[in-house]
Design an enzyme around this catalytic site. Sequence first.
Site, PDB file in Angstrom:
ATOM      1  N   ARG A 195       3.810  -7.328   1.862  1.00  0.00           N
ATOM      2  CA  ARG A 195       3.191  -8.430   2.581  1.00  0.00           C
ATOM      3  C   ARG A 195       4.181  -9.596   2.665  1.00  0.00           C
ATOM      4  O   ARG A 195       4.954  -9.831   1.744  1.00  0.00           O
ATOM      5  CB  ARG A 195       1.923  -8.921   1.858  1.00  0.00           C
ATOM      6  N   HIS A 202       5.807  -4.856  11.390  1.00  0.00           N
ATOM      7  CA  HIS A 202       4.757  -4.299  10.520  1.00  0.00           C
ATOM      8  C   HIS A 202       4.430  -2.858  10.952  1.00  0.00           C
ATOM      9  O   HIS A 202       3.299  -2.547  11.349  1.00  0.00           O
ATOM     10  CB  HIS A 202       3.495  -5.168  10.564  1.00  0.00           C
TER      11      HIS A 202
HETATM   12  P1  NAP Z   1      -1.467   0.875  -5.168  1.00  0.00           P
HETATM   13  O1  NAP Z   1      -1.577   2.362  -5.218  1.00  0.00           O
HETATM   14  O2  NAP Z   1      -2.651   0.053  -5.507  1.00  0.00           O
HETATM   15  O3  NAP Z   1      -0.241   0.479  -6.124  1.00  0.00           O
HETATM   16  C1  NAP Z   1      -0.008  -0.843  -6.506  1.00  0.00           C
HETATM   17  C2  NAP Z   1       1.112  -0.858  -7.550  1.00  0.00           C
HETATM   18  O4  NAP Z   1       1.490  -2.224  -7.769  1.00  0.00           O
HETATM   19  C3  NAP Z   1       0.668  -0.293  -8.905  1.00  0.00           C
HETATM   20  O5  NAP Z   1       1.750   0.420  -9.500  1.00  0.00           O
HETATM   21  C4  NAP Z   1       0.381  -1.567  -9.720  1.00  0.00           C
HETATM   22  O6  NAP Z   1       0.571  -1.458 -11.119  1.00  0.00           O
HETATM   23  C5  NAP Z   1       1.452  -2.493  -9.165  1.00  0.00           C
HETATM   24  N1  NAP Z   1       1.093  -3.901  -9.428  1.00  0.00           N
HETATM   25  C6  NAP Z   1      -0.011  -4.572  -9.003  1.00  0.00           C
HETATM   26  N2  NAP Z   1       0.013  -5.836  -9.486  1.00  0.00           N
HETATM   27  C7  NAP Z   1       1.134  -5.942 -10.224  1.00  0.00           C
HETATM   28  C8  NAP Z   1       1.716  -6.988 -10.971  1.00  0.00           C
HETATM   29  N3  NAP Z   1       1.120  -8.200 -11.085  1.00  0.00           N
HETATM   30  N4  NAP Z   1       2.881  -6.752 -11.623  1.00  0.00           N
HETATM   31  C9  NAP Z   1       3.479  -5.543 -11.554  1.00  0.00           C
HETATM   32  N5  NAP Z   1       2.977  -4.490 -10.839  1.00  0.00           N
HETATM   33  C10 NAP Z   1       1.832  -4.701 -10.193  1.00  0.00           C
HETATM   34  O7  NAP Z   1      -0.988   0.407  -3.708  1.00  0.00           O
HETATM   35  P2  NAP Z   1      -0.272   1.250  -2.543  1.00  0.00           P
HETATM   36  O8  NAP Z   1      -1.242   2.117  -1.842  1.00  0.00           O
HETATM   37  O9  NAP Z   1       0.964   1.863  -3.095  1.00  0.00           O
HETATM   38  O10 NAP Z   1       0.106   0.055  -1.524  1.00  0.00           O
HETATM   39  C11 NAP Z   1       0.912  -1.037  -1.928  1.00  0.00           C
HETATM   40  C12 NAP Z   1       0.929  -2.125  -0.869  1.00  0.00           C
HETATM   41  O11 NAP Z   1       1.714  -1.704   0.239  1.00  0.00           O
HETATM   42  C13 NAP Z   1      -0.431  -2.457  -0.244  1.00  0.00           C
HETATM   43  O12 NAP Z   1      -1.181  -3.316  -1.062  1.00  0.00           O
HETATM   44  C14 NAP Z   1      -0.023  -3.121   1.059  1.00  0.00           C
HETATM   45  O13 NAP Z   1       0.111  -4.516   0.869  1.00  0.00           O
HETATM   46  C15 NAP Z   1       1.353  -2.523   1.358  1.00  0.00           C
HETATM   47  N6  NAP Z   1       1.348  -1.695   2.570  1.00  0.00           N
HETATM   48  C16 NAP Z   1       2.132  -2.034   3.618  1.00  0.00           C
HETATM   49  C17 NAP Z   1       2.160  -1.255   4.753  1.00  0.00           C
HETATM   50  C18 NAP Z   1       3.050  -1.596   5.917  1.00  0.00           C
HETATM   51  O14 NAP Z   1       2.947  -0.983   6.973  1.00  0.00           O
HETATM   52  N7  NAP Z   1       3.966  -2.524   5.784  1.00  0.00           N
HETATM   53  C19 NAP Z   1       1.379  -0.103   4.832  1.00  0.00           C
HETATM   54  C20 NAP Z   1       0.577   0.232   3.749  1.00  0.00           C
HETATM   55  C21 NAP Z   1       0.570  -0.575   2.617  1.00  0.00           C
HETATM   56  P3  NAP Z   1      -0.387  -0.504 -11.997  1.00  0.00           P
HETATM   57  O15 NAP Z   1       0.088   0.893 -11.699  1.00  0.00           O
HETATM   58  O16 NAP Z   1      -0.103  -0.893 -13.403  1.00  0.00           O
HETATM   59  O17 NAP Z   1      -1.798  -0.773 -11.549  1.00  0.00           O
HETATM   60  C1  GLV Z   2      -0.971  -1.973   6.085  1.00  0.00           C
HETATM   61  O1  GLV Z   2      -0.283  -2.937   5.974  1.00  0.00           O
HETATM   62  C2  GLV Z   2      -1.876  -1.499   5.087  1.00  0.00           C
HETATM   63  O2  GLV Z   2      -2.132  -2.230   4.112  1.00  0.00           O
HETATM   64  O3  GLV Z   2      -2.384  -0.370   5.227  1.00  0.00           O
END
Ligand code: NAP
Ligand code: GLV
Length: 309
Positions: free
Chosen positions: A221, A269
Amino acid sequence: MRISFCCLDTPPQPWLDGLRAAFPEAMVEVWTPGAPLADYAVVWAPPQAFFDEQTRLKGIFNIGAGVDALLKLRLPPGVPVVRLEDAGMSVQMAEYVCHAVIRHFREFDAYAAYVAQGQWTQRPPRLRSDFPVGVMGLGVLGERVCRALAQFEFPVNGWSRSPRPLAGVQGFSGATGFNDFLAASRVLVCLLPLTPETENIMRRETLARLRPGGYVINVARGRHLVDEDLVALIDSGHLAGATLDVFRTEPLPPTHPFWTQPGITLTPHTSARTLREESIAQMAGKLRALHGGAPIASLAGRVDTHKGY
Ligand code: NAP
Ligand code: GLV
């Protein structure tokens, strides 16, 4: 069963067709103010008015991985919020991040400039061991990205809130592990959810801890990054550049310095798009389980609204 679809900036018809095919017994409608009360919501960036009116919801399904925009709203208490887990996004994210790392490491921009000038010039090979990649966030997407980077034999460091041992990845966790993680990394990839703890996590004092010639890849983000600190560290030479897919304001305003900053590559994005068929299939399984009386605690992808992800 009635399902209300409220996804701003998403052409609704293909989603309605897909949801109706998955739930032939249900009424599936686009939400408009004053619409009948629904049992389940399928949302992306809905307005507050949606939740103010929809007071009978039993489940909220977010058609994205990140829930930061949703959690800014006043949500009905106790109603489970379920996000997408992977649903075709992790392979896209792995492609995007590996492409950005390799493009930087192998100096493809420099070669493009030589070619534009009609020059046949080889640059000295660089050592992979000089380019350790640090991935912040080891969730569904971060883990896949680490595995893909390791396939190319980059040294990979990973940082998460709680310890997450991953084969081939040097793990760091929590506030106590953060500075060591940064100091061990040259390329920094952000795949954290946006929460009060992670907002502005990439700022002057943290980015300055990366190895000299550092490189930033933000695919999470825009609010994770302090824009002017990135520009200052590139101008000072401490950072070599950045690949950015997400921004504080999207679309990126035309006068924003990122458009013209040397060393910055931008995309709109697009690093991991929501894929409709995969997303509907995943949501349908979870919605059916919830509707069939499965315990809320057993729902995969349920958001912990206190943690913010
Ligand atoms: P997820 O499965 O919820 O993984 C989040 C990770 O971040 C976990 O390992 C968590 O730690 C860690 N985390 C959270 N808060 C933290 C902190 N304060 N300090 C250290 N580590 C922390 O999420 P995901 O599905 O991988 O997605 C991640 C993010 O990618 C989304 O939230 C979104 O913003 C972004 N995204 C972007 C796009 C795009 O097109 N640009 C697309 C999809 C997603 P724990 O394992 O200990 O819980
Ligand atoms: C895209 O940014 C998502 O969070 O899926």
